[in-house]
Design a protein around this motif. Structure first.
Motif, PDB file in Angstrom:
ATOM      1  N   GLN A  77       2.510   2.921  -1.949  1.00 43.69           N
ATOM      2  CA  GLN A  77       2.992   3.973  -3.029  1.00 43.69           C
ATOM      3  C   GLN A  77       1.432   4.318  -3.498  1.00 43.69           C
ATOM      4  OE1 GLN A  77       5.774   5.026  -3.717  1.00 43.69           O
ATOM      5  NE2 GLN A  77       6.463   3.604  -2.146  1.00 43.69           N
ATOM      6  N   ARG A  78       0.238   3.823  -2.763  1.00 42.24           N
ATOM      7  CA  ARG A  78      -1.008   4.277  -3.187  1.00 42.24           C
ATOM      8  C   ARG A  78      -1.848   5.301  -2.294  1.00 42.24           C
ATOM      9  NH1 ARG A  78      -3.819  -1.674  -3.015  1.00 42.24           N
ATOM     10  NH2 ARG A  78      -5.591  -0.468  -2.308  1.00 42.24           N
TER      11      ARG A  78
ATOM     12  N   ASP B 236      -3.241  -6.838  -6.379  1.00 42.17           N
ATOM     13  CA  ASP B 236      -2.744  -5.474  -6.588  1.00 42.17           C
ATOM     14  C   ASP B 236      -3.546  -4.522  -7.348  1.00 42.17           C
ATOM     15  OD1 ASP B 236      -1.620  -3.144  -6.048  1.00 42.17           O
ATOM     16  OD2 ASP B 236       0.260  -3.615  -6.859  1.00 42.17           O
ATOM     17  N   GLN B 237      -3.116  -4.489  -8.663  1.00 37.55           N
ATOM     18  CA  GLN B 237      -3.690  -3.665  -9.638  1.00 37.55           C
ATOM     19  C   GLN B 237      -5.181  -4.374 -10.002  1.00 37.55           C
ATOM     20  OE1 GLN B 237      -2.579  -0.981 -11.644  1.00 37.55           O
ATOM     21  NE2 GLN B 237      -0.928  -0.767  -9.858  1.00 37.55           N
TER      22      GLN B 237
ATOM     23  N   LEU C 209       0.819  -1.165   0.017  1.00 39.34           N
ATOM     24  CA  LEU C 209       0.099   0.072  -0.047  1.00 39.34           C
ATOM     25  C   LEU C 209       0.874   1.258  -0.078  1.00 39.34           C
ATOM     26  CD1 LEU C 209      -2.630  -1.024   2.800  1.00 39.34           C
ATOM     27  CD2 LEU C 209      -2.609  -1.217   0.277  1.00 39.34           C
TER      28      LEU C 209
ATOM     29  N   TYR D 286       1.090   5.353   4.193  1.00 36.89           N
ATOM     30  CA  TYR D 286      -0.191   5.041   4.098  1.00 36.89           C
ATOM     31  C   TYR D 286      -1.297   5.520   4.967  1.00 36.89           C
ATOM     32  CZ  TYR D 286      -4.398   2.981   1.970  1.00 36.89           C
ATOM     33  OH  TYR D 286      -5.448   2.724   1.562  1.00 36.89           O
TER      34      TYR D 286
ATOM     35  N   ASP E  92      -6.868   6.691  -1.610  1.00 33.37           N
ATOM     36  CA  ASP E  92      -6.154   5.271  -1.668  1.00 33.37           C
ATOM     37  C   ASP E  92      -6.492   5.093  -3.388  1.00 33.37           C
ATOM     38  OD1 ASP E  92      -5.127   2.529  -1.202  1.00 33.37           O
ATOM     39  OD2 ASP E  92      -7.138   2.088  -2.210  1.00 33.37           O
TER      40      ASP E  92
ATOM     41  N   ILE F  67      -5.597   3.024  -6.774  1.00 32.84           N
ATOM     42  CA  ILE F  67      -5.061   1.981  -7.457  1.00 32.84           C
ATOM     43  C   ILE F  67      -4.832   2.308  -9.008  1.00 32.84           C
ATOM     44  CG2 ILE F  67      -5.472  -0.703  -7.908  1.00 32.84           C
ATOM     45  CD1 ILE F  67      -7.643  -0.342  -5.703  1.00 32.84           C
TER      46      ILE F  67
END
Length: 608
Positions: free
Chosen positions: A226-227, A364-365, A224, A314, A287, A289
């Motif tokens: 980098q989100r 993730d993605q 998380l 985060y 957040d 994605i």
């Protein structure tokens, strides 16, 4: 020696023996003494119970409540977080700042409460820096005991001595009468511990999270870091005036977790709903994605300014308002077969799914489009109130794990400025003398409740009834010993021990007796017994009562020598993994130093 005095001394001796054995507990011993003393004929039952109506008992109870207000609003914890940030990896700097912080904070609230607040802070610091808790726990307890020498209300023995002084016709001490003694003592204690820490056991270095996951663990596990984004809505943003339900941010891969609204004194974090209308200047916690290139496009499209996250990863800097939890999909969940996007968990629970784990695989993605299966683990985020509702169980999700940070959530974090203002007002009233100290403390308690810093249930829980009953139960002994001649007998004994020595030597004898008595019974009970003796000695010598009363108060706070000398010491035994001998080899030299400094300062500041 009369029969009445013998009976009173026998009861006092029995009380001391029970205190040493800790059977029954101290407050039970005090109640026993209240019930038995009237049978001696020295006191009536009303006189034995008179302590319950003593203004100082009410004052001590009120100070417990004000201290709890500082805890619930996070004032105390902010101080701990500040020293963690300032000290960095330096153990020496940490020791100095920790002792300063606990010494200053303890000047305005219970030293026992200060230690209870700082123990988890110290454990977190030790875990982060690789320091053994044994290197910091005893310095913490010593500084908290030193804080009792800082102000009139810092510890119960000060109030007991002051009350006895006023009962015998004195004007009493001022709020800061103790400070000229407490500040040098605290500095000396810090310098001493920089050397004496070598005598402390090295102990075990804490590693990892003890038995419970935390937010940082999940940030790393679910990828998380980098989100997370904090963005401000600019004045020309097309988002202004729009409802969240019309934007469909979720389907675009953007989760709006919370909105920050800046206030005059603090920032308020609010829960976004479908009907929330966005305004210029609001800060959104997102957040996202999406790849970085789409983030930049999103910023330009909606007129957003990207803000720094700060030190927290985060959004964990917002962990007082927003948290996380892990939940699993049970066999009969209606979410089975649905994608995370279609499941609309947020509309049902107020929680947002930000992570999906199936076995060892973390999505993730492709998180939003993955269909849910039995046993899938979802990482959800939202306000703590929503997470607590998840604890009661739902058909859709079964709670699996809660983070350690949930135990640290402050009930009234937004009220910290109010708590500081109330403390300042209370102290100001005490210093000014416009109202009695107990009146000022009661006003402070009422304001704490009126402004939402504390509620009635928390206020009652915050009061150490055990300590109050102990004081109430020991007060009748003071009156009984005065009536039977016990105080004069003790004063004569002190004078005989000192012989024709100077008044300063008599102060030394009183200090030593008080400190030694404190090895076996609580420092509060010691102050109850020794204050009238010291004042009787002063009267016999034709000296001022103030240096004698101050000596007893300072000696009562010199409770470093054993783990049972004070509840403050007892609290750190477990976390510091100390033995009885650790307190002796560190505490005895420090007690002698404090006694020497007291005998120098007291006659200078309070002439004999």
């Amino acid at each position: 020696m009369g029969t009445d005095l013998i009976l009173v001394l026998l009861l006092l001796g029995a009380a001391v023996v029970m205190f040493v054995m800790n059977r029954p507990r101290m407050d039970a011993v005090a109640l026993i003494m209240i019930a038995v003393l009237p049978f001696t004929g020295v006191l009536t039952i009303n006189e034995a119970l008179a302590g319950f109506s003593d203004a100082n008992i009410v004052l001590i109870a009120a100070l417990f409540v004000i201290g709890e207000g500082l805890v619930r609003t996070g004032v105390a914890r902010h101080m701990g977080d500040w020293l963690n940030a300032k000290a960095g990896d330096s153990q020496t700097k940490m020791l100095v700042l920790l002792m300063l912080a606990s010494g200053v904070l303890g000047a305005f609230m219970s030293s026992t409460a200060v230690v209870a607040i700082f123990i988890p802070v110290v454990l977190r610091i030790c875990q982060n820096t690789g320091t053994a808790p044994s290197q910091l726990m005893m310095p913490l307890s010593i500084a908290a005991l030193m804080s009792g020498m800082m102000t009139l209300v810092a510890t119960a023995p000060n109030l007991v001595v002051n009350a006895e002084l006023m009962r015998q016709g004195g004007t009493g001490f001022g709020f800061f009468s103790f400070t000229p003694f407490g500040l040098p003592m605290l500095v000396i204690a810090i310098l001493y511990m920089l050397f004496a820490r070598r005598l402390l056991p090295r102990g075990t270095v804490l590693t990892g999270v003890l038995g419970q996951a935390n937010l940082q663990t999940w940030v790393a596990q679910y990828g998380l870091a980098q989100r997370a984004y904090r963005v401000r809505i600019m004045a020309d943003s097309p988002l202004i005036g729009q409802k969240l339900d019309d934007l469909s941010l979720r389907s675009s891969g953007v989760n709006l977790l919370a909105i920050e609204i800046g206030g005059r004194f603090s920032t308020e974090v609010i829960r976004p709903t479908a009907y929330t209308v966005l305004e210029a200047g609001q800060i959104m916690l997102l957040d996202v994605i999406l790849p970085d290139v789409e983030i930049e496009a999103l910023r330009e499209k909606f007129g957003l300014q990207i803000l720094p996250l700060g030190d927290g990863a985060y959004l964990t800097e917002s962990s007082q308002e927003i948290g996380m939890a892990e939940a699993i999909i049970p066999a009969d969940s209606p979410l089975l077969g649905q994608t995370v996007l279609d499941a609309r968990v947020r509309s049902e629970s107020g929680l947002t799914v930000i992570g999906l784990r199936r076995g060892k695989r973390v999505f993730d993605q492709d998180l939003l489009e993955e269909k849910l299966k039995i046993g899938d683990t979802l990482l959800v985020t939202g306000f703590w109130s929503d997470i607590r509702r998840l604890q009661s169980g739902t058909a859709e999700l079964v709670l699996l794990n809660l983070p350690a940070e949930m135990e640290e959530v402050l009930p009234a974090a937004s009220k910290a400025p109010h708590a500081v203002a109330i403390l300042a007002l209370t102290v100001g009233l005490m210093i000014s003398g416009l109202v009695p100290n107990v009146h000022a403390a009661l006003l402070g308690c009422l304001l704490m409740g009126a402004l939402g810093c504390i509620d009635m249930n928390a206020a009652y829980r915050s009061i150490s009834w055990k300590s109050l009953i102990l004081i109430v139960g020991m007060l009748p002994f003071s009156l009984a010993l005065q009536r039977t001649g016990g105080v004069e007998l003790a004063a004569d004994a002190v004078t005989a021990i000192a012989g024709n020595a100077s008044p300063r030597m008599v102060l030394g004898v009183l200090f030593l007796i008080t400190a030694m008595l404190g090895l076996f019974i609580s420092n509060t009970a010691t102050a109850v017994l020794m204050a009238p003796v010291a004042l009787a000695v002063a009267r016999d010598m034709g000296a001022s009562p103030y240096p004698f009363a101050m000596t007893i108060a300072l000696a009562a706070s010199t409770a470093f020598m054993t783990p049972i000398s004070s509840p403050v010491n007892t609290l750190v035994v477990g976390p510091g993994n100390y033995g009885f001998g650790d307190f002796v080899k560190v505490g005895v030299p420090l007690s002698l130093i404090v006694m020497a400094v007291s005998l120098v300062l007291v006659p200078i500041i309070l002439p004999l």
